[in-house]
Scaffold this active site. Structure first.
Site, short mmCIF file in Angstrom:
data_model
loop_
_atom_site.label_atom_id
_atom_site.label_comp_id
_atom_site.label_asym_id
_atom_site.label_seq_id
_atom_site.Cartn_x
_atom_site.Cartn_y
_atom_site.Cartn_z
N LEU A 235 0.85 -1.18 0.00
CA LEU A 235 0.00 0.00 0.00
C LEU A 235 0.89 1.24 0.00
CD1 LEU A 235 -2.67 -1.19 2.60
CD2 LEU A 235 -2.76 -1.36 0.10
N ASP A 236 1.06 1.82 -1.18
CA ASP A 236 2.00 2.92 -1.37
C ASP A 236 1.49 4.20 -0.72
OD1 ASP A 236 4.29 4.26 -2.91
OD2 ASP A 236 2.55 5.33 -3.69
N ALA A 237 2.38 4.90 0.00
CA ALA A 237 2.08 6.22 0.56
C ALA A 237 0.77 6.24 1.33
CB ALA A 237 2.06 7.28 -0.56
#
Length: 587
Positions: free
Chosen positions: A234-236
């Site tokens: 789960l990016d950023a």
């Protein structure tokens, strides 16, 4: 609670009872459809994290290796099979979707593979031999995406997919990861608007306060699972939910969204692991494990990178030892994702409160002295501070005159041995396999500091360099393979096994892993030999009198309950007890 009960609870928290009641049947229908299409995924949640000491993750771009006339995803498979079979069993494919900027992190279409790198069958082919990690770049989407283009046309449902904020709104409390404007003016069919853009004017933040967005992203996550993802990054994710008047980071709603996704996957694909990417100080970072492990199963171990840099810069393992000694293995169902290098820069924020301001300044000075760049973030008070160091790990650790020497290679491999020793799952950035140097030409081409660490390879040229006698890339890869192959044979290095950090010598990082199959992991972080001794009784190891270094084959015998040995400059050792029947005297 059942996964269904958890999802309904989180929906009510996010949207209130009335909206949740209308949203739940649609979410339930999506999960039902997925379950029918993929019945083999549905099973009881595993009692422990489905990972072991066999797991090591290569972090790579889909087009990292290129060969004329061949899809890069296919070329990547060729590289893996030729050079990492039996050493790495999992691959983190950095975003491989159509994109408009940021080397893939501005996604145009979440559901498609960028035709320039290959196709879904190419991804599936990799998945037959390697566990796959996909990126979910779902805080924001490309300005060129159909979702945003439909918003500009003010079409339903997309006109509610993005966050509009009047430009005179007080946003001073918002925590910023970049020194760029937070709002971007756009022209829509309904007139001018300002939309929220945390990272760039090409990366438009999604509006999770709209349940339609949540449902659309559920479709994305289920798509990734159906195409073979066993780990979803789960990016950023820390910036996901926005509330004007708050810092807009780590909000309770953000945690609730992740918990909802976790419950949804527990219901239909409990083998899938969520990994949160939150480049923030440690206590904030580990909050994403949730309450009792109901959120992400893995979180990035962000303080490790700056602490390792400090350790080798100073030749003193004290700060790293003190920090690691305070870590706790989260549980049998959660783990850290350990990394030192990645496609991003080397973040320094996670070291706040661990390293002093002057120690952080020293990291900046070393970066600049060794040809790197420094990226900054804006603070709420109008000031700016260092956010990350843009430099290859190899060049940070080694001055140019030592880059191709035995000393430089040993220093680098010692840093990797530390990462591979710690509790958790190791993530290995592809450039660490070769001791890559700074790519200044790519920085000039893109105008982005992060490009210094993102050079791509012509596979035939790379393999010629690997075959060249004495080449740095060949020697680093051979040394790295030895570490990885040894790790797979040591049950004591299981991601959730016991970890006790020992203070044996100021220039040596020492950690005891495992209980029934103990491994004493040592790394000399200095350019001088280090002599040390371990009183076996204090660690309840008195029954073991003979030990073998699984990295070199050298054996040692304890005398009077004390194991004494010397490490060469930048030498690493993984010591395991030798069964009594196999004991020999010290070599």
């Amino acid at each position: 609670m059942t996964p269904e009960e958890r999802m309904r609870t989180h929906l009510e928290f996010l949207y209130g009872p009335e909206t949740a009641a209308g949203t739940w049947p649609r979410l339930h229908a999506k999960l039902h459809t997925f379950r029918q299409a993929h019945p083999h995924f549905e099973a009881a949640a595993p009692p422990a994290l489905p990972l072991s000491e066999q797991d090591a993750v290569l972090i790579t771009y889909a087009d990292q290796f290129r060969r004329p006339g061949q899809a890069p995803l296919h070329t990547l498979g060729d590289f893996l099979d030729a050079h990492l079979a039996g050493a790495v069993n999992a691959v983190h494919l950095l975003p491989f979707f159509p994109y408009s900027s940021d080397d893939g992190f501005s996604v145009i279409d979440y559901h498609q593979v960028d035709p320039r790198v290959g196709s879904w069958p190419d991804v599936a082919r990799l998945g037959t031999k390697y566990r796959l990690m996909f990126d979910a770049v779902i805080n924001h989407i490309s300005s060129r995406s159909e979702w945003f283009q439909a918003y500009l046309r003010q079409e339903a449902p997309y006109r509610g997919y993005f966050i509009e904020v009047p430009p005179d709104t007080d946003l001073s409390k918002v925590v910023r990861p970049r020194a760029l404007p937070l709002l971007t003016p756009v022209e829509t069919a309904a007139g001018g608007r300002h939309v929220w853009t945390t990272f760039s004017d090409d990366q438009i933040d999604l509006n999770y306060a709209n349940p339609e967005v949540l449902l659309a992203i559920i479709d994305v996550l289920l798509r990734y699972v159906s195409m073979g993802a066993e780990i979803i990054r789960l990016d950023a994710i820390a910036y996901l939910w926005k509330e004007v008047g708050t810092p807009c980071i780590h909000l309770p709603q953000t945690h609730a969204v992740i918990k909802l996704w976790r419950a949804a996957l527990d219901a239909v694909a409990p083998h899938v692991i969520l990994l949160t990417e939150t480049n923030v100080p440690h206590e904030e970072n580990i909050s994403y494990f949730g309450q009792g492990g109901d959120e992400a199963q893995m979180v990035y171990q962000f303080p490790l990178a700056p602490l390792v840099l400090h350790t080798f810069l100073t030749g003193d393992a004290g700060k790293l030892t003190a920090w690691a000694a305070g870590l706790e293995v989260p549980s049998e169902r959660t783990a850290f994702f350990n990394f030192i290098a990645s496609h991003d820069g080397l973040g320094v924020r996670p070291a706040e409160g661990i390293l002093t301001a002057s120690e952080l300044d020293a990291l900046v000075a070393r970066t600049q002295a060794h040809g790197g760049r420094v990226s900054y973030k804006n603070n709420p008070d109008g000031s700016r501070s260092v956010y990350e160091l843009n430099i290859t790990l190899y060049d940070f650790l080694n001055p140019s005159e030592e880059a191709d020497t035995d000393t430089g290679i040993s220093r680098f491999l010692a840093s990797q041995a530390i990462m591979l020793s710690l509790a958790g799952v190791p993530g290995i950035y592809v450039h660490s396999l070769f001791g890559s140097r700074n790519c200044q030409a790519y920085v000039e081409e893109t105008g982005r500091a992060r490009s210094i660490n993102r050079e791509k390879f012509d596979l035939d040229d790379l393999e010629a360099a690997l075959r060249r006698p004495g080449s740095r890339s060949g020697r680093v890869l051979a040394g790295y393979r030895r570490l990885l192959e040894a790790r797979r044979r040591l049950p004591g290095l299981h991601p959730t096994r016991l970890q006790r950090v020992l203070a044996l010598h100021p220039g040596v990082f020492a950690v005891l892993r495992g209980d029934r199959s103990p491994v004493l992991c040592l790394a000399n972080v200095t350019g001088a030999a280090a002599s040390l001794s371990l009183e076996l009784g204090t660690q309840k190891l008195e029954a073991h009198t003979a030990w073998e270094n699984r990295l070199s084959g050298q054996r040692f015998r304890a005398a009077g309950g004390v194991l004494a040995l010397a490490l060469a400059p930048y030498e690493s050792a993984w010591l395991c007890p030798v069964p009594a029947a196999n004991e020999i005297t010290q070599v």
